[in-house]
Write a protein that holds these residues in place. Structure first.
Motif, PDB file in Angstrom:
ATOM      1  N   LEU A   1       0.840  -1.200   0.000  1.00 17.15           N
ATOM      2  CA  LEU A   1       0.000   0.000   0.000  1.00 17.15           C
ATOM      3  C   LEU A   1       0.876   1.251   0.000  1.00 17.15           C
ATOM      4  CD1 LEU A   1      -2.505  -0.971   2.853  1.00 17.15           C
ATOM      5  CD2 LEU A   1      -2.507  -1.681   0.481  1.00 17.15           C
ATOM      6  N   PRO A   2       0.313   2.379  -0.427  1.00 13.71           N
ATOM      7  CA  PRO A   2       1.068   3.632  -0.273  1.00 13.71           C
ATOM      8  C   PRO A   2       1.344   3.862   1.214  1.00 13.71           C
ATOM      9  CG  PRO A   2      -0.927   3.965  -1.585  1.00 13.71           C
ATOM     10  CD  PRO A   2      -1.022   2.589  -1.016  1.00 13.71           C
ATOM     11  N   HIS A   3       2.533   4.362   1.552  1.00 12.68           N
ATOM     12  CA  HIS A   3       2.860   4.566   2.963  1.00 12.68           C
ATOM     13  C   HIS A   3       2.060   5.734   3.546  1.00 12.68           C
ATOM     14  CE1 HIS A   3       5.468   7.495   0.920  1.00 12.68           C
ATOM     15  NE2 HIS A   3       5.319   8.201   2.012  1.00 12.68           N
ATOM     16  N   GLY A   4       1.942   5.737   4.852  1.00 16.48           N
ATOM     17  CA  GLY A   4       1.345   6.883   5.548  1.00 16.48           C
ATOM     18  C   GLY A   4      -0.070   6.633   6.034  1.00 16.48           C
ATOM     19  N   GLU A   5      -0.475   7.504   6.943  1.00 13.41           N
ATOM     20  CA  GLU A   5      -1.786   7.414   7.593  1.00 13.41           C
ATOM     21  C   GLU A   5      -2.928   7.406   6.571  1.00 13.41           C
ATOM     22  OE1 GLU A   5      -1.791   7.187  11.055  1.00 13.41           O
ATOM     23  OE2 GLU A   5      -3.972   7.027  11.112  1.00 13.41           O
ATOM     24  N   GLY A   6      -2.721   8.041   5.419  1.00 15.31           N
ATOM     25  CA  GLY A   6      -3.739   8.123   4.368  1.00 15.31           C
ATOM     26  C   GLY A   6      -4.230   6.756   3.886  1.00 15.31           C
ATOM     27  N   SER A   7      -3.454   5.710   4.120  1.00 17.27           N
ATOM     28  CA  SER A   7      -3.878   4.363   3.691  1.00 17.27           C
ATOM     29  C   SER A   7      -4.728   3.651   4.732  1.00 17.27           C
ATOM     30  CB  SER A   7      -2.647   3.496   3.398  1.00 17.27           C
ATOM     31  OG  SER A   7      -2.062   3.887   2.180  1.00 17.27           O
ATOM     32  N   LYS A   8      -4.837   4.247   5.928  1.00 17.04           N
ATOM     33  CA  LYS A   8      -5.518   3.532   7.010  1.00 17.04           C
ATOM     34  C   LYS A   8      -7.016   3.829   6.962  1.00 17.04           C
ATOM     35  CE  LYS A   8      -5.065   3.559  11.783  1.00 17.04           C
ATOM     36  NZ  LYS A   8      -4.375   3.912  13.034  1.00 17.04           N
ATOM     37  N   ASN A   9      -7.682   3.335   5.907  1.00 11.31           N
ATOM     38  CA  ASN A   9      -9.110   3.648   5.763  1.00 11.31           C
ATOM     39  C   ASN A   9      -9.875   2.447   5.230  1.00 11.31           C
ATOM     40  OD1 ASN A   9      -8.780   3.531   2.907  1.00 11.31           O
ATOM     41  ND2 ASN A   9      -7.912   5.591   2.979  1.00 11.31           N
ATOM     42  N   PHE A  10     -11.207   2.585   5.186  1.00 12.01           N
ATOM     43  CA  PHE A  10     -12.052   1.470   4.750  1.00 12.01           C
ATOM     44  C   PHE A  10     -11.820   1.113   3.289  1.00 12.01           C
ATOM     45  CE2 PHE A  10     -14.810   1.768   8.588  1.00 12.01           C
ATOM     46  CZ  PHE A  10     -14.852   0.409   8.866  1.00 12.01           C
TER      47      PHE A  10
ATOM     48  N   HIS B   1      -2.715  14.740  21.748  1.00 12.11           N
ATOM     49  CA  HIS B   1      -3.661  14.679  20.624  1.00 12.11           C
ATOM     50  C   HIS B   1      -4.196  16.069  20.277  1.00 12.11           C
ATOM     51  CE1 HIS B   1      -4.549  10.142  21.412  1.00 12.11           C
ATOM     52  NE2 HIS B   1      -3.557  10.299  20.556  1.00 12.11           N
ATOM     53  N   ALA B   2      -4.432  16.882  21.315  1.00 12.35           N
ATOM     54  CA  ALA B   2      -4.923  18.249  21.072  1.00 12.35           C
ATOM     55  C   ALA B   2      -3.865  19.072  20.329  1.00 12.35           C
ATOM     56  CB  ALA B   2      -5.292  18.915  22.397  1.00 12.35           C
ATOM     57  N   ILE B   3      -2.603  18.878  20.700  1.00 13.68           N
ATOM     58  CA  ILE B   3      -1.510  19.599  20.032  1.00 13.68           C
ATOM     59  C   ILE B   3      -1.388  19.139  18.576  1.00 13.68           C
ATOM     60  CG2 ILE B   3       1.003  19.961  19.992  1.00 13.68           C
ATOM     61  CD1 ILE B   3       0.926  19.714  23.092  1.00 13.68           C
ATOM     62  N   GLU B   4      -1.504  17.827  18.368  1.00 13.33           N
ATOM     63  CA  GLU B   4      -1.461  17.288  16.997  1.00 13.33           C
ATOM     64  C   GLU B   4      -2.576  17.916  16.158  1.00 13.33           C
ATOM     65  OE1 GLU B   4      -1.403  12.904  17.945  1.00 13.33           O
ATOM     66  OE2 GLU B   4      -0.604  12.781  15.906  1.00 13.33           O
ATOM     67  N   ALA B   5      -3.774  17.940  16.731  1.00 13.66           N
ATOM     68  CA  ALA B   5      -4.932  18.490  15.997  1.00 13.66           C
ATOM     69  C   ALA B   5      -4.715  19.978  15.726  1.00 13.66           C
ATOM     70  CB  ALA B   5      -6.211  18.274  16.804  1.00 13.66           C
TER      71      ALA B   5
ATOM     72  N   ALA C   1      12.618   8.820  16.532  1.00 15.64           N
ATOM     73  CA  ALA C   1      12.321   9.717  17.657  1.00 15.64           C
ATOM     74  C   ALA C   1      10.862   9.568  18.107  1.00 15.64           C
ATOM     75  CB  ALA C   1      12.616  11.166  17.275  1.00 15.64           C
ATOM     76  N   ASN C   2       9.962   9.388  17.155  1.00 10.38           N
ATOM     77  CA  ASN C   2       8.551   9.138  17.484  1.00 10.38           C
ATOM     78  C   ASN C   2       8.402   7.947  18.422  1.00 10.38           C
ATOM     79  OD1 ASN C   2       6.482  10.728  16.427  1.00 10.38           O
ATOM     80  ND2 ASN C   2       6.768   9.894  14.380  1.00 10.38           N
ATOM     81  N   GLY C   3       9.110   6.887  18.078  1.00 13.32           N
ATOM     82  CA  GLY C   3       9.067   5.685  18.916  1.00 13.32           C
ATOM     83  C   GLY C   3       9.685   5.934  20.280  1.00 13.32           C
ATOM     84  N   MET C   4      10.755   6.743  20.310  1.00 16.23           N
ATOM     85  CA  MET C   4      11.415   7.027  21.593  1.00 16.23           C
ATOM     86  C   MET C   4      10.479   7.752  22.556  1.00 16.23           C
ATOM     87  SD  MET C   4      14.274   5.596  21.992  1.00 16.23           S
ATOM     88  CE  MET C   4      14.604   6.334  23.589  1.00 16.23           C
ATOM     89  N   ALA C   5       9.575   8.576  22.029  1.00 15.16           N
ATOM     90  CA  ALA C   5       8.624   9.258  22.916  1.00 15.16           C
ATOM     91  C   ALA C   5       7.788   8.219  23.671  1.00 15.16           C
ATOM     92  CB  ALA C   5       7.726  10.209  22.118  1.00 15.16           C
ATOM     93  N   GLU C   6       7.388   7.152  22.972  1.00 11.68           N
ATOM     94  CA  GLU C   6       6.585   6.106  23.627  1.00 11.68           C
ATOM     95  C   GLU C   6       7.450   5.301  24.597  1.00 11.68           C
ATOM     96  OE1 GLU C   6       3.370   6.228  23.094  1.00 11.68           O
ATOM     97  OE2 GLU C   6       3.132   7.094  21.089  1.00 11.68           O
ATOM     98  N   VAL C   7       8.711   5.068  24.225  1.00  3.02           N
ATOM     99  CA  VAL C   7       9.632   4.350  25.112  1.00  3.02           C
ATOM    100  C   VAL C   7       9.764   5.131  26.430  1.00  3.02           C
ATOM    101  CG1 VAL C   7      12.059   3.676  25.443  1.00  3.02           C
ATOM    102  CG2 VAL C   7      10.923   3.218  23.246  1.00  3.02           C
ATOM    103  N   ILE C   8      10.008   6.431  26.305  1.00  2.00           N
ATOM    104  CA  ILE C   8      10.166   7.288  27.489  1.00  2.00           C
ATOM    105  C   ILE C   8       8.872   7.280  28.308  1.00  2.00           C
ATOM    106  CG2 ILE C   8      10.504   9.701  28.205  1.00  2.00           C
ATOM    107  CD1 ILE C   8      12.464   9.915  25.739  1.00  2.00           C
ATOM    108  N   LYS C   9       7.746   7.260  27.617  1.00  2.00           N
ATOM    109  CA  LYS C   9       6.441   7.190  28.295  1.00  2.00           C
ATOM    110  C   LYS C   9       6.366   5.979  29.226  1.00  2.00           C
ATOM    111  CE  LYS C   9       2.967   5.216  26.283  1.00  2.00           C
ATOM    112  NZ  LYS C   9       1.957   4.866  25.250  1.00  2.00           N
TER     113      LYS C   9
ATOM    114  N   PRO D   1       4.545  15.622  14.265  1.00  2.00           N
ATOM    115  CA  PRO D   1       4.515  14.164  14.439  1.00  2.00           C
ATOM    116  C   PRO D   1       3.980  13.775  15.816  1.00  2.00           C
ATOM    117  CG  PRO D   1       6.641  14.878  13.580  1.00  2.00           C
ATOM    118  CD  PRO D   1       5.894  16.122  13.973  1.00  2.00           C
ATOM    119  N   HIS D   2       3.341  12.608  15.862  1.00  2.00           N
ATOM    120  CA  HIS D   2       2.708  12.110  17.085  1.00  2.00           C
ATOM    121  C   HIS D   2       3.669  12.091  18.283  1.00  2.00           C
ATOM    122  CE1 HIS D   2       0.067   9.649  19.550  1.00  2.00           C
ATOM    123  NE2 HIS D   2       1.073   8.795  19.745  1.00  2.00           N
ATOM    124  N   GLY D   3       4.864  11.563  18.072  1.00  2.00           N
ATOM    125  CA  GLY D   3       5.807  11.434  19.188  1.00  2.00           C
ATOM    126  C   GLY D   3       6.180  12.796  19.763  1.00  2.00           C
ATOM    127  N   GLN D   4       6.347  13.778  18.897  1.00  2.00           N
ATOM    128  CA  GLN D   4       6.692  15.122  19.376  1.00  2.00           C
ATOM    129  C   GLN D   4       5.544  15.703  20.192  1.00  2.00           C
ATOM    130  OE1 GLN D   4       8.514  17.866  16.696  1.00  2.00           O
ATOM    131  NE2 GLN D   4       9.493  16.269  15.481  1.00  2.00           N
TER     132      GLN D   4
END
Ligand SMILES: NC(=O)c1ccc[n+]([C@@H]2O[C@H](COP(=O)([O-])OP(=O)(O)OC[C@H]3O[C@@H](n4cnc5c(N)ncnc54)[C@H](O)[C@@H]3O)[C@@H](O)[C@H]2O)c1
Ligand SMILES: [Zn+2]
Length: 344
Positions: A69-78, A242-246, A179-187, A253-256
């Motif tokens: 599939l094409p990479h990215g969140e855009g592919s995560k749909n019905f 999530h509010a900052i992302e929005a 780095a995105n993943g590291m944010a979750e690791v630190i979490k 990016p999510h991790g940031q």
């Protein structure tokens, strides 16, 4: 190699180590899988790892099919999900066959949801190739697609039969994704694993760090498979994040965003005497060490309404994950008046 067993309703092993991709077919065979396998991946991952995964599965006797599939969140749909299950039907997949997610969280969430609904459930295997997928999305059985109204709004709890994490795949991961993943690791360190925070202050063994995170996730998920209590701890930094992302129009990016979210909540807890200042110092140092931001570009007042839209809120009340000391967080349901007072 490290193995962690996840004791959900349907238990399964998570294998973590270097060079595991070439043995993924044997691992699948080892847990009794056979027949057809559909590898789902994206166009960034395929050139590096698809052939290796295909060959390993063929060697273990699987009839192998794949979809890129094409990479990215855009592919995560019905749309993509329906194409995927139609493809499986055309290829004659039956209930004893297996869907294999080779990629990051986008591929894992989509492929997992497809595995949950195709013929009311086929076997599902996760081969995570991002740090985030390794420590978070590949374990725990949350699968989903996005709707126009928001991310992950349609999905199912559907545990994989096996997770094989080849740490060598991180070699090609862009730095920002790492780095995105590291944010979750630190979490994980701040919610329940002080020792992990010490490990992160020096050069570390990836296998040990990923395994510690997966161990934490496995324990949390085993206690609360369907996200009614303890599992909400994994949301540390995410309500504000999530509010900052929005607010950034999903350019940050999510991790940031999660990194900033953790700092904001911790600052508020320190200010209100709920948590020692030392916790915030440790957090700042670690986030900076791994190239993550520690301050938002927006005033809090612009984030409040966005926080109420979060999936984890019920009405205006939100269950917050509050740090109480370094390596320990607590869940607390706060009314809007209470959380605005805390965060203002
Ligand atoms: N199910 C869960 O419990 C859970 C938890 C957290 C996040 N998620 C979901 O996970 C998704 C985010 O996951 P992600 O951060 O892995 O994103 P992703 O799947 O989009 O991967 C990030 C980027 O890295 C590329 N990539 C992946 N592996 C690579 C590799 N080894 N080498 C080079 N490039 C590679 C991908 O093509 C993509 O461009 C979101 O959709 C989120 O909602 C789910
Ligand atoms: Zn997250």
């Amino acid at each position: 190699m490290k193995q962690i067993n996840v004791s959900t309703g349907k238990p399964y092993p998570v294998k973590i180590g270097h060079g595991l991709l070439s043995g993924c077919g044997a691992e699948m065979q080892g847990i009794g899988l056979y027949g057809k396998a559909l590898i789902v991946t994206d166009d960034n991952v395929a050139p590096f790892y698809l052939k290796k995964a295909e060959e390993s599965l063929k060697q273990s006797g699987f009839a192998v099919f794949s979809r890129t599939l094409p990479h990215g969140e855009g592919s995560k749909n019905f749309d993509e999900l329906v194409k995927l299950i139609n493809f499986a039907a055309e290829c004659g997949f039956s209930r004893s066959d297996t869907f294999v997610a080779l990629g990051g969280g986008v591929i894992g969430d989509l492929c997992g949801f497809a595995a949950a609904v195709y013929m009311r459930g086929v076997h599902f295997v996760q081969l995570p190739t991002t740090l985030l997928a390794a420590v978070d999305s590949s374990v725990g059985g949350k699968t989903a697609v996005d709707l126009a109204a928001g991310k992950n709004l349609a999905g199912a709890f559907y545990q994989p039969a096996l997770v094989v994490c080849d740490l060598d795949t991180f070699a090609t991961l862009p730095q920002a994704e790492y780095a995105n993943g590291m944010a979750e690791v630190i979490k994980y360190g701040f919610i329940r694993d002080k020792e992990l925070l010490s490990l992160l202050q020096r050069p570390f063994e990836e296998e040990e760090v990923v395994a510690r995170c997966v161990q934490s996730k496995a324990e949390i998920v085993a206690n609360d498979e369907f996200d009614r209590g303890e599992r909400m701890l994994l949301n540390f930094g995410h309500t504000v994040g999530h509010a900052i992302e929005a607010r950034s129009g999903f350019t940050l990016p999510h991790g940031q965003a999660v990194a900033i979210g953790m700092v904001i909540v911790t600052q508020a807890c320190v200010k209100n005497g709920l948590c020692p200042p030392e916790t915030l110092d440790v957090m700042h140092k670690l986030l900076e060490r791994y190239g993550l931001p520690t301050a938002a570009a927006y005033p809090m007042s612009e984030l409040f309404d966005l926080m109420v839209n979060d999936k984890k809120s019920s009405g205006d009340a939100i269950t917050f994950v509050l740090p109480r000391e370094t390596g320990r967080c607590e869940l607390k349901k706060l009314t809007r008046a209470e959380w605005t007072a805390l965060l203002s």
